[in-house]
Design a protein around this motif. Structure first.
Motif, short mmCIF file in Angstrom:
data_model
loop_
_atom_site.label_atom_id
_atom_site.label_comp_id
_atom_site.label_asym_id
_atom_site.label_seq_id
_atom_site.Cartn_x
_atom_site.Cartn_y
_atom_site.Cartn_z
N ARG A 60 -20.22 -39.74 -13.29
CA ARG A 60 -19.26 -38.63 -13.27
C ARG A 60 -17.84 -39.14 -13.02
NH1 ARG A 60 -23.35 -36.44 -9.81
NH2 ARG A 60 -24.72 -35.01 -10.94
N LEU A 61 -17.70 -40.07 -12.09
CA LEU A 61 -16.39 -40.61 -11.77
C LEU A 61 -15.83 -41.44 -12.92
CD1 LEU A 61 -16.97 -41.74 -8.06
CD2 LEU A 61 -15.78 -39.69 -8.87
N PHE A 62 -16.71 -42.19 -13.59
CA PHE A 62 -16.25 -43.03 -14.69
C PHE A 62 -15.82 -42.19 -15.88
CE2 PHE A 62 -17.08 -45.42 -18.62
CZ PHE A 62 -16.19 -46.47 -18.42
N ILE A 63 -16.60 -41.19 -16.23
CA ILE A 63 -16.26 -40.34 -17.37
C ILE A 63 -14.89 -39.70 -17.18
CG2 ILE A 63 -16.87 -38.19 -18.56
CD1 ILE A 63 -18.55 -40.57 -19.39
N LYS A 64 -14.57 -39.34 -15.95
CA LYS A 64 -13.27 -38.73 -15.65
C LYS A 64 -12.19 -39.76 -15.32
CE LYS A 64 -15.38 -34.43 -14.03
NZ LYS A 64 -15.56 -33.49 -12.90
N ALA A 65 -12.54 -41.05 -15.48
CA ALA A 65 -11.59 -42.16 -15.27
C ALA A 65 -11.00 -42.16 -13.86
CB ALA A 65 -10.48 -42.11 -16.31
N HIS A 66 -11.82 -41.84 -12.86
CA HIS A 66 -11.37 -41.88 -11.46
C HIS A 66 -11.51 -43.31 -10.93
CE1 HIS A 66 -10.65 -37.69 -11.30
NE2 HIS A 66 -11.90 -37.28 -11.16
N ALA A 189 -7.58 -47.09 -16.50
CA ALA A 189 -8.14 -45.99 -17.30
C ALA A 189 -8.28 -46.40 -18.76
CB ALA A 189 -7.27 -44.75 -17.18
N GLY A 190 -7.56 -47.46 -19.17
CA GLY A 190 -7.69 -47.96 -20.54
C GLY A 190 -9.07 -48.51 -20.84
N VAL A 191 -9.86 -48.82 -19.80
CA VAL A 191 -11.24 -49.28 -20.01
C VAL A 191 -12.03 -48.21 -20.75
CG1 VAL A 191 -13.41 -49.84 -18.83
CG2 VAL A 191 -11.26 -50.83 -18.02
N ASN A 192 -11.85 -46.95 -20.37
CA ASN A 192 -12.56 -45.85 -21.02
C ASN A 192 -12.22 -45.77 -22.50
OD1 ASN A 192 -12.25 -45.34 -18.09
ND2 ASN A 192 -13.50 -43.55 -18.52
N GLU A 193 -10.95 -46.00 -22.84
CA GLU A 193 -10.53 -45.94 -24.23
C GLU A 193 -11.12 -47.11 -25.02
OE1 GLU A 193 -6.31 -45.82 -24.21
OE2 GLU A 193 -6.20 -44.06 -22.91
N LEU A 194 -11.12 -48.28 -24.42
CA LEU A 194 -11.67 -49.46 -25.11
C LEU A 194 -13.16 -49.30 -25.40
CD1 LEU A 194 -9.81 -52.25 -23.13
CD2 LEU A 194 -9.63 -51.88 -25.59
N LEU A 195 -13.85 -48.57 -24.52
CA LEU A 195 -15.29 -48.36 -24.72
C LEU A 195 -15.58 -47.05 -25.45
CD1 LEU A 195 -16.69 -49.58 -21.27
CD2 LEU A 195 -16.55 -50.84 -23.41
N ASN A 196 -14.51 -46.40 -25.95
CA ASN A 196 -14.64 -45.15 -26.71
C ASN A 196 -15.36 -44.06 -25.92
OD1 ASN A 196 -13.43 -46.29 -29.08
ND2 ASN A 196 -15.37 -47.30 -29.52
N VAL A 197 -14.98 -43.92 -24.66
CA VAL A 197 -15.58 -42.91 -23.79
C VAL A 197 -14.63 -41.74 -23.66
CG1 VAL A 197 -16.45 -42.39 -21.49
CG2 VAL A 197 -16.87 -44.63 -22.51
N GLU A 198 -15.09 -40.56 -24.05
CA GLU A 198 -14.29 -39.35 -23.91
C GLU A 198 -14.46 -38.78 -22.51
OE1 GLU A 198 -12.26 -38.26 -26.15
OE2 GLU A 198 -12.84 -39.66 -27.75
#
Length: 414
Positions: A60-66, A189-198
């Protein structure tokens, strides 16, 4: 070095030292508290359970980039684990410390894996150099982990337990302030973008237990968690017994191995990507099986003058296998949607840990004499380790068989 790479190495480095300071010695602490092999196995099983429970919160925390919370909780759980290990004993030590250990493992290792995957995806030039990247990481981790082990061994041997807690507290506070600054958290938070996580992505934890692919990943994931804890808990306990149950001697043995292995892997890390990955992996798995055979022999009647050379060889065979295995793991993860693959690894590995070590604990409790149980487990690990050969490389899994090619030709002709 990119911003993400720098933060990754800093994050891994801090936690490696903290792990070496005390969590590395968990099996030794349990043994010194007169806990049985059964209780050590139970501790590991509950650690797996704590990991699985914590992983839902991590998701949950990762999906929201916390990222502030992700990093802060990894440090908080480590500090809580150290505090409980130092202040409790008996059932409280086994249950509470094990669950905290699982939570800490979850927030450190899962965060580390997604950062590493994002780091290798960030630069196109690393696409065929995963082995070098993981080799660099492994050298850093090994050096800092063993420095922590040396410091922890010295403090524990002197009985300065409060200094272990204070040192962990100081490192945690300084690291927390550094990593949780808004500038760091926002850029991670760019980690989420690199892994294509919305951010609105809805992950379903139970789907991980239905995970299947062409690489036989699921069965390897169940297996790998068990072997990781055999390496980190049972083998550490064996080394402790070999060194006459002296914590400082154990630390010196481990650090000596570090110096040797760091030199070896500095020499081979840049070459592993140039070699045939399939041949390297097949050889590495065979060498890994030999390492368990040596452990079984070492735990029995091996002559004293052969023990330390055998320990050095075991360390080399195991570390080379881990380098080869992790290269394959991240190569496969990069060729598909990385996050579900990484999370499936975590869920299935921890489930395998809870099941295997829970069963081993029940077996140990039913036996009157568990002195030979470590040796028995090592003998079972020899053939079991060969199952890693089923972990197909990306190229081999995608390559059609001769029969498949014939069927494809017939369909085209018809």
């Amino acid at each position: 070095m990119s911003y993400l790479s720098a933060r990754f190495f800093q994050f891994a480095g801090v936690h490696s030292f903290l792990i070496g300071l005390l969590p590395f010695f968990i099996p030794v602490l349990l043994w010194q508290n007169k806990e049985s092999i059964g209780n050590v196995a139970l501790f590991i099983a509950l650690t797996g359970l704590g990991f699985v429970v914590s992983l839902s919160l991590w998701e949950r925390l990762f999906i929201k980039a916390h990222w502030r919370l992700l990093i802060a909780l990894s440090l908080v759980f480590e500090l809580l684990l150290v505090s409980v290990l130092m202040a409790s004993e008996g059932l409280l030590l086994i249950v509470v410390a094990a669950l905290l250990n699982g939570a800490y493992n979850c927030f450190y290792w899962t965060t580390q894996r997604v950062m590493f995957s994002a780091m290798t995806a960030e630069h196109e030039q690393t696409r065929n150099k995963t082995g070098k990247a993981f080799g660099d990481f492994q050298i850093l981790v090994v050096v800092l982990l063993k420095l922590g082990i040396l410091a922890g061994a010295f403090l524990l041997e002197q009985g300065d337990i409060h200094w272990v807690v204070l040192t962990s507290l100081l490192i945690t506070l300084v690291s927390g302030v550094w990593f949780c600054r808004s500038s760091v958290a926002d850029r991670l938070a760019g980690v989420n973008e690199l892994l294509n996580v919305e951010r609105a992505e809805n992950l379903k934890p139970l789907s991980s237990f239905r995970f299947r692919d062409n690489h036989n990943s699921a069965i390897i994931f169940y297996l790998d968690g068990v072997f990781l804890f055999l390496e980190s808990y049972f083998w550490v306990l064996s080394l402790f017994l070999i060194t006459q149950e002296n914590v400082m001697n154990l630390g010196l043995v481990v650090v000596t191995l570090t110096v040797f292995l760091s030199v070896v892997f500095f020499l081979i890390k840049n070459k592993i990507d140039a070699l045939n990955p399939q041949k390297v992996f097949v050889i590495a798995v065979g060498m890994y099986a030999i390492s368990w055979l040596l452990r079984a022999e070492l735990d029995m009647d091996m002559a004293e003058y052969w023990k330390y050379p055998a320990i050095v060889l075991i360390a080399f065979l195991t570390t080379f296998f881990r380098l080869s295995f992790n290269k394959r793991f991240f190569d496969i993860a990069r060729k598909q949607k990385a996050l579900p693959y990484l999370l499936s690894k975590s869920y299935l590995s921890q489930a395998g840990i809870a099941i295997f070590f829970g069963g081993l604990a029940c077996l140990a409790y039913s036996l009157k004499d568990t002195a030979e149980l470590l040796t028995l487990v090592y003998w079972v690990a020899v053939p079991a380790s060969l199952v890693y050969w089923a972990y197909l490389s990306p190229e081999k899994a995608l390559k059609p068989t001769h029969r498949t090619e014939k069927l494809a030709v017939k369909r085209v002709q018809s």
